[in-house]
Design a protein around this motif. Structure first.
Motif, PDB file in Angstrom:
ATOM      1  N   PRO A   8       0.813  -1.222   0.000  1.00  0.00           N
ATOM      2  CA  PRO A   8       0.000   0.000   0.000  1.00  0.00           C
ATOM      3  C   PRO A   8       0.850   1.277   0.000  1.00  0.00           C
ATOM      4  CG  PRO A   8      -1.001  -1.616   1.427  1.00  0.00           C
ATOM      5  CD  PRO A   8       0.337  -2.176   1.023  1.00  0.00           C
ATOM      6  N   ARG A  27      -7.857   6.804   2.032  1.00  0.00           N
ATOM      7  CA  ARG A  27      -7.245   5.652   2.717  1.00  0.00           C
ATOM      8  C   ARG A  27      -7.343   5.815   4.232  1.00  0.00           C
ATOM      9  NH1 ARG A  27      -0.967   4.232   3.365  1.00  0.00           N
ATOM     10  NH2 ARG A  27      -1.188   2.076   4.083  1.00  0.00           N
ATOM     11  N   GLU A  40      -5.547  -4.677   5.238  1.00  0.00           N
ATOM     12  CA  GLU A  40      -5.159  -3.900   4.059  1.00  0.00           C
ATOM     13  C   GLU A  40      -4.064  -4.652   3.306  1.00  0.00           C
ATOM     14  OE1 GLU A  40      -4.349   0.724   3.136  1.00  0.00           O
ATOM     15  OE2 GLU A  40      -2.876  -0.196   4.497  1.00  0.00           O
ATOM     16  N   LEU A  47      -5.367  -0.689  -3.916  1.00  0.00           N
ATOM     17  CA  LEU A  47      -5.441  -0.890  -2.469  1.00  0.00           C
ATOM     18  C   LEU A  47      -6.592  -1.845  -2.215  1.00  0.00           C
ATOM     19  CD1 LEU A  47      -5.118   2.721  -1.004  1.00  0.00           C
ATOM     20  CD2 LEU A  47      -3.380   0.929  -1.015  1.00  0.00           C
TER      21      LEU A  47
END
Length: 151
Positions: A8, A27, A40, A47
């Motif tokens: 990420p 995010r 995540e 993502l």
């Protein structure tokens, strides 16, 4: 536009400068509101937020080696997209979102089955996305997923 980023952080670092502030805020809103248990990761070049194998060993039915997908976020060529599988899998959640959206945005909702598109980064209703993300726990998503899979 699938990214080749493997983490990420690498994904966020690779974004065009004009998209970074909105994507960082998006995010953060997701991470702040995502119920415990989701994880995540990078998934499909975006993502991703998934139910890990530790909670759902069966994984995704199309490829059991992949954890169960729940939510993806991407900076596409012409828009920022939020792919929320719960909206696709639950009519009740879909109806709630469609009803709430005009209360949080002056723009028309641009939405597919699970894809919510924002052509202007400043048009993202961050508070509403936070509420949407918080509405389903991993256990509830597993139940919804399995009920739809059996149909």
């Amino acid at each position: 536009m699938q990214s080749t980023a493997t983490t990420p952080k690498e994904y966020m670092d690779s974004l065009p400068e004009d998209r970074k502030p909105a994507m960082e805020k998006l995010r953060n809103v997701i991470l702040e509101n995502l119920p415990d248990g989701f994880q995540e990761c990078m998934a499909y070049g975006m993502l991703g937020y998934v139910v890990p194998h530790s909670l759902y060993p069966a994984g995704y039915h199309c490829d059991p080696k992949i954890p169960l997908p729940f939510l993806n976020v991407a900076s596409q060529k012409n828009f920022i997209a939020v792919y929320h599988m719960g909206v696709y899998g639950s009519k009740e959640l879909y109806d709630w979102f469609v009803t709430e959206f005009p209360k949080h945005s002056k723009y028309k909702l641009d939405m597919g089955k699970s894809c919510i598109r924002f052509k202007k980064p400043d048009a993202i209703p961050f508070e509403l996305i936070g509420e949407l993300v918080a509405k389903i726990t991993p256990e509830q998503w597993i139940a919804t997923y399995e009920s739809n899979l059996k149909r």
